[in-house]
Design an enzyme around this catalytic site. Structure first.
Site, mmCIF file in Angstrom:
data_model
loop_
_atom_site.group_PDB
_atom_site.id
_atom_site.type_symbol
_atom_site.label_atom_id
_atom_site.label_comp_id
_atom_site.label_asym_id
_atom_site.label_seq_id
_atom_site.Cartn_x
_atom_site.Cartn_y
_atom_site.Cartn_z
ATOM 1 N NE ARG A 1 32.231 -30.816 13.158
ATOM 2 C CZ ARG A 1 32.954 -30.761 14.529
ATOM 3 N NH1 ARG A 1 33.136 -31.079 15.636
ATOM 4 N NH2 ARG A 1 34.000 -29.590 14.186
ATOM 5 C CG HIS B 1 36.370 -34.787 18.417
ATOM 6 N ND1 HIS B 1 37.283 -33.388 18.951
ATOM 7 C CD2 HIS B 1 35.678 -33.226 18.222
ATOM 8 C CE1 HIS B 1 36.642 -32.081 18.235
ATOM 9 N NE2 HIS B 1 35.745 -32.463 18.143
#
Length: 116
Positions: free
Chosen positions: A76, A81
């Site tokens: 995730r 990011h």
């Protein structure tokens, strides 16, 4: 288990099921060629990782009890990011090979908590 944990378990299980459904009968080459499918799978992995992260904060011992919980959280984080460094083959393999065990364990945890 806190009152929020069962909802998070359901969210995580639903996200795994959706990602698996999106890849059902889909080869790696088909997946790589389909941007919409890749985006849909990545969204479900974001939900899975966020639900797992919240579960780990509620119950700090869970990451040591559940296979691939840390993997789901890390994936995730990579998708969100490090979107420009996501390896689509790893995403595909993770859904196909790593998430079934996590799904089984999360489902067992939910069942244990519901019956306990």
């Amino acid at each position: 288990m806190t009152d929020r944990a069962p909802k998070l378990l359901v969210d995580a299980l639903d996200a795994i099921s959706a990602a698996q459904a999106f890849l059902a009968d889909t080869s790696l080459d088909q997946y790589l060629a389909d941007k919409m499918r890749r985006s849909a799978v990545e969204r479900q992995l974001e939900i899975l990782g966020e639900a797992c992260s919240r579960l780990a904060k509620l119950e700090p011992g869970l990451p040591n009890q559940l296979s691939n919980l840390k993997l789901a959280i890390g994936l995730r984080n990579r998708i969100i990011h490090g979107y420009d460094a996501v390896d689509d083959e790893i995403v595909y393999q993770t859904v196909m090979e790593d998430l079934p065990l996590l799904k089984t364990e999360l489902g067992g945890l939910l069942n244990d908590r519901a019956s306990g």
